[in-house]
Scaffold this motif. Sequence first.
Motif, PDB file in Angstrom:
ATOM      1  N   ILE A  18      16.711  50.981  87.009  1.00 29.75           N
ATOM      2  CA  ILE A  18      15.375  50.540  87.414  1.00 29.75           C
ATOM      3  C   ILE A  18      15.010  49.322  86.583  1.00 29.75           C
ATOM      4  CG2 ILE A  18      12.933  51.175  87.539  1.00 29.75           C
ATOM      5  CD1 ILE A  18      13.966  54.143  87.627  1.00 29.75           C
ATOM      6  N   ARG A  19      14.570  48.262  87.231  1.00 32.84           N
ATOM      7  CA  ARG A  19      14.264  47.015  86.542  1.00 32.84           C
ATOM      8  C   ARG A  19      12.785  46.672  86.623  1.00 32.84           C
ATOM      9  NH1 ARG A  19      18.902  42.469  87.724  1.00 32.84           N
ATOM     10  NH2 ARG A  19      18.471  41.558  85.728  1.00 32.84           N
ATOM     11  N   GLY A  20      12.294  45.975  85.600  1.00 35.23           N
ATOM     12  CA  GLY A  20      10.945  45.441  85.644  1.00 35.23           C
ATOM     13  C   GLY A  20      10.878  44.240  86.574  1.00 35.23           C
ATOM     14  N   ILE A  21       9.754  44.039  87.229  1.00 33.18           N
ATOM     15  CA  ILE A  21       9.593  42.938  88.174  1.00 33.18           C
ATOM     16  C   ILE A  21       9.798  41.606  87.458  1.00 33.18           C
ATOM     17  CG2 ILE A  21       7.072  42.798  87.858  1.00 33.18           C
ATOM     18  CD1 ILE A  21       6.933  42.224  90.916  1.00 33.18           C
ATOM     19  N   ASP A  22      10.560  40.704  88.095  1.00 36.10           N
ATOM     20  CA  ASP A  22      10.897  39.404  87.503  1.00 36.10           C
ATOM     21  C   ASP A  22      11.529  39.570  86.128  1.00 36.10           C
ATOM     22  OD1 ASP A  22       9.923  37.980  89.691  1.00 36.10           O
ATOM     23  OD2 ASP A  22       7.897  37.892  88.860  1.00 36.10           O
ATOM     24  N   THR A 217      -2.602  26.306  74.409  1.00 39.67           N
ATOM     25  CA  THR A 217      -1.974  27.114  73.355  1.00 39.67           C
ATOM     26  C   THR A 217      -0.709  27.772  73.874  1.00 39.67           C
ATOM     27  OG1 THR A 217      -4.154  27.554  72.402  1.00 39.67           O
ATOM     28  CG2 THR A 217      -2.335  28.972  71.698  1.00 39.67           C
ATOM     29  N   GLN A 218      -0.773  28.274  75.123  1.00 38.75           N
ATOM     30  CA  GLN A 218       0.420  28.848  75.732  1.00 38.75           C
ATOM     31  C   GLN A 218       1.541  27.819  75.782  1.00 38.75           C
ATOM     32  OE1 GLN A 218       0.057  30.996  79.430  1.00 38.75           O
ATOM     33  NE2 GLN A 218      -2.039  31.629  78.973  1.00 38.75           N
ATOM     34  N   ALA A 219       1.206  26.607  76.234  1.00 37.04           N
ATOM     35  CA  ALA A 219       2.216  25.549  76.369  1.00 37.04           C
ATOM     36  C   ALA A 219       2.844  25.219  75.020  1.00 37.04           C
ATOM     37  CB  ALA A 219       1.588  24.313  76.996  1.00 37.04           C
ATOM     38  N   ALA A 220       2.013  25.102  73.993  1.00 37.11           N
ATOM     39  CA  ALA A 220       2.516  24.790  72.653  1.00 37.11           C
ATOM     40  C   ALA A 220       3.440  25.901  72.143  1.00 37.11           C
ATOM     41  CB  ALA A 220       1.352  24.583  71.695  1.00 37.11           C
ATOM     42  N   ASN A 221       3.053  27.140  72.400  1.00 37.05           N
ATOM     43  CA  ASN A 221       3.877  28.275  71.974  1.00 37.05           C
ATOM     44  C   ASN A 221       5.192  28.327  72.740  1.00 37.05           C
ATOM     45  OD1 ASN A 221       2.292  29.411  69.933  1.00 37.05           O
ATOM     46  ND2 ASN A 221       0.994  30.480  71.394  1.00 37.05           N
ATOM     47  N   LEU A 222       5.142  28.031  74.029  1.00 38.56           N
ATOM     48  CA  LEU A 222       6.361  28.038  74.832  1.00 38.56           C
ATOM     49  C   LEU A 222       7.370  27.022  74.300  1.00 38.56           C
ATOM     50  CD1 LEU A 222       4.781  28.325  78.396  1.00 38.56           C
ATOM     51  CD2 LEU A 222       6.162  30.067  77.247  1.00 38.56           C
ATOM     52  N   LEU A 223       6.882  25.849  73.952  1.00 38.66           N
ATOM     53  CA  LEU A 223       7.769  24.819  73.391  1.00 38.66           C
ATOM     54  C   LEU A 223       8.378  25.283  72.072  1.00 38.66           C
ATOM     55  CD1 LEU A 223       5.783  21.516  74.056  1.00 38.66           C
ATOM     56  CD2 LEU A 223       7.927  22.236  75.112  1.00 38.66           C
ATOM     57  N   LEU A 224       7.556  25.881  71.222  1.00 39.17           N
ATOM     58  CA  LEU A 224       8.032  26.357  69.925  1.00 39.17           C
ATOM     59  C   LEU A 224       9.064  27.466  70.091  1.00 39.17           C
ATOM     60  CD1 LEU A 224       7.801  26.159  66.884  1.00 39.17           C
ATOM     61  CD2 LEU A 224       5.839  27.715  66.976  1.00 39.17           C
ATOM     62  N   LEU A 225       8.798  28.383  70.993  1.00 42.34           N
ATOM     63  CA  LEU A 225       9.724  29.491  71.233  1.00 42.34           C
ATOM     64  C   LEU A 225      11.043  28.998  71.826  1.00 42.34           C
ATOM     65  CD1 LEU A 225       7.141  32.032  72.677  1.00 42.34           C
ATOM     66  CD2 LEU A 225       8.314  32.227  70.479  1.00 42.34           C
ATOM     67  N   HIS A 226      10.949  28.004  72.705  1.00 40.40           N
ATOM     68  CA  HIS A 226      12.161  27.434  73.299  1.00 40.40           C
ATOM     69  C   HIS A 226      13.016  26.767  72.216  1.00 40.40           C
ATOM     70  CE1 HIS A 226      14.720  26.021  76.494  1.00 40.40           C
ATOM     71  NE2 HIS A 226      14.570  24.760  76.122  1.00 40.40           N
ATOM     72  N   LYS A 228      13.196  27.707  69.237  1.00 42.08           N
ATOM     73  CA  LYS A 228      13.774  28.783  68.421  1.00 42.08           C
ATOM     74  C   LYS A 228      14.901  29.505  69.130  1.00 42.08           C
ATOM     75  CE  LYS A 228       9.812  29.664  65.421  1.00 42.08           C
ATOM     76  NZ  LYS A 228       8.935  30.677  64.803  1.00 42.08           N
ATOM     77  N   GLY A 229      15.227  29.057  70.345  1.00 45.39           N
ATOM     78  CA  GLY A 229      16.405  29.595  71.016  1.00 45.39           C
ATOM     79  C   GLY A 229      16.152  30.468  72.217  1.00 45.39           C
ATOM     80  N   LEU A 230      14.894  30.737  72.564  1.00 45.30           N
ATOM     81  CA  LEU A 230      14.609  31.555  73.734  1.00 45.30           C
ATOM     82  C   LEU A 230      14.826  30.715  74.994  1.00 45.30           C
ATOM     83  CD1 LEU A 230      13.114  33.074  71.391  1.00 45.30           C
ATOM     84  CD2 LEU A 230      11.573  33.942  73.164  1.00 45.30           C
ATOM     85  N   SER A 231      15.512  31.273  75.973  1.00 44.68           N
ATOM     86  CA  SER A 231      15.778  30.544  77.208  1.00 44.68           C
ATOM     87  C   SER A 231      14.538  30.508  78.089  1.00 44.68           C
ATOM     88  CB  SER A 231      16.924  31.203  77.972  1.00 44.68           C
ATOM     89  OG  SER A 231      16.508  32.452  78.504  1.00 44.68           O
ATOM     90  N   GLU A 232      14.553  29.629  79.078  1.00 42.43           N
ATOM     91  CA  GLU A 232      13.427  29.522  80.005  1.00 42.43           C
ATOM     92  C   GLU A 232      13.197  30.841  80.730  1.00 42.43           C
ATOM     93  OE1 GLU A 232      14.385  26.265  82.521  1.00 42.43           O
ATOM     94  OE2 GLU A 232      13.935  24.724  81.012  1.00 42.43           O
ATOM     95  N   GLY A 240       5.456  36.563  80.792  1.00 42.53           N
ATOM     96  CA  GLY A 240       4.791  36.636  82.086  1.00 42.53           C
ATOM     97  C   GLY A 240       4.357  35.283  82.617  1.00 42.53           C
ATOM     98  N   THR A 241       4.827  34.204  81.988  1.00 46.27           N
ATOM     99  CA  THR A 241       4.459  32.855  82.411  1.00 46.27           C
ATOM    100  C   THR A 241       5.342  32.416  83.577  1.00 46.27           C
ATOM    101  OG1 THR A 241       3.921  32.335  80.110  1.00 46.27           O
ATOM    102  CG2 THR A 241       4.136  30.471  81.638  1.00 46.27           C
ATOM    103  N   PRO A 242       4.767  31.833  84.633  1.00 48.26           N
ATOM    104  CA  PRO A 242       5.584  31.380  85.772  1.00 48.26           C
ATOM    105  C   PRO A 242       6.698  30.430  85.318  1.00 48.26           C
ATOM    106  CG  PRO A 242       3.261  31.311  86.345  1.00 48.26           C
ATOM    107  CD  PRO A 242       3.327  31.613  84.874  1.00 48.26           C
ATOM    108  N   LEU A 243       7.870  30.605  85.896  1.00 41.50           N
ATOM    109  CA  LEU A 243       9.022  29.807  85.505  1.00 41.50           C
ATOM    110  C   LEU A 243       8.774  28.314  85.739  1.00 41.50           C
ATOM    111  CD1 LEU A 243      11.906  29.891  84.406  1.00 41.50           C
ATOM    112  CD2 LEU A 243      12.718  30.210  86.757  1.00 41.50           C
ATOM    113  N   GLY A 244       8.072  27.983  86.815  1.00 37.43           N
ATOM    114  CA  GLY A 244       7.784  26.582  87.109  1.00 37.43           C
ATOM    115  C   GLY A 244       6.963  25.924  86.013  1.00 37.43           C
ATOM    116  N   PHE A 245       5.967  26.641  85.498  1.00 28.13           N
ATOM    117  CA  PHE A 245       5.129  26.111  84.422  1.00 28.13           C
ATOM    118  C   PHE A 245       5.950  25.905  83.149  1.00 28.13           C
ATOM    119  CE2 PHE A 245       2.300  26.769  80.749  1.00 28.13           C
ATOM    120  CZ  PHE A 245       1.326  25.805  81.004  1.00 28.13           C
ATOM    121  N   ILE A 246       6.855  26.842  82.878  1.00 31.74           N
ATOM    122  CA  ILE A 246       7.703  26.731  81.687  1.00 31.74           C
ATOM    123  C   ILE A 246       8.606  25.503  81.784  1.00 31.74           C
ATOM    124  CG2 ILE A 246       9.588  27.829  80.396  1.00 31.74           C
ATOM    125  CD1 ILE A 246       8.354  30.534  81.262  1.00 31.74           C
TER     126      ILE A 246
END
Length: 254
Positions: A18-22, A217-226, A228-232, A240-246
């Motif tokens: 059983i998988r979580g959505i997206d 703030t979300q955008a700034a955090n996404l850049l920082l996390l990326h 640090k090695g986290l993939s899109e 839970g952020t839309p892939l297009g926005f990322i």
Amino acid sequence: MSRVARKLSSTNVYHIVIRGIDRQRLFLENNDYQKYLDLLNYYKSECGFHLYAYCLMSNHVHLLICTLGMELHVIFRRLGTAYAEWFNMKYNRVGSLQQGRFYSEPVETTSYLHNVVRYIHFNPAKAGIESFPGEKYPWSSYDSYFQSPGFVDTQTILESMGGIKHFKEYHSSPCNDICLDIDTIKRRIPDDVAVEIINTTCHCPNIVAFQELPLLTQAANLLLLHKKGLSERQLNRLTGTPLGFIKKTIAKSK
């Protein structure tokens, strides 16, 4: 297009995923894992099936069950609905929690039954959370075979393997089995490790808290996390952020 009919097992034994959505998380806190196990125990009794093994990972669940005649879709509709309603109420969210239909495969032979048990118990090790089954990960049925089994039906597996000694030896050998391996994406960082990075970096204990941050703030955090090695796709699943926005945010930074 009509759905492909599920393959039926002549033994009534199935490996379920059983998988979580997206590919988002099904469990955000320890209490969520425990709630799922409580519901699993309840519907095991309510629907009348045997549970031979389980492993709850952050964004998917593995179960090995014998249905004893109850149809699969009835069992997992009841279980999935009950957990989603509880989860949505707890985290003030709406909508589906599960990714479409659950996956299933029939388990027809004793040798494959053993393979699936080991494969399920090795999930945390493959994700880099522990080195071997039972080392420290609490949300699998491995320890149920050495302590009080609780609601796990251990006797069938132990008898077919020749006892607890052989069960332990079987789990000590490398697990190269591929049993309904639906996650084909190779991640640079395991999801559970990535979650810790998100929590530490953004001071957000869960997806809901991240989504409540201002967009900038979300955008700034996404850049920082990326950086640090986290993939899109990890960022998509775990925040839970839309892939297009990322993708757009990361592209702009370049």
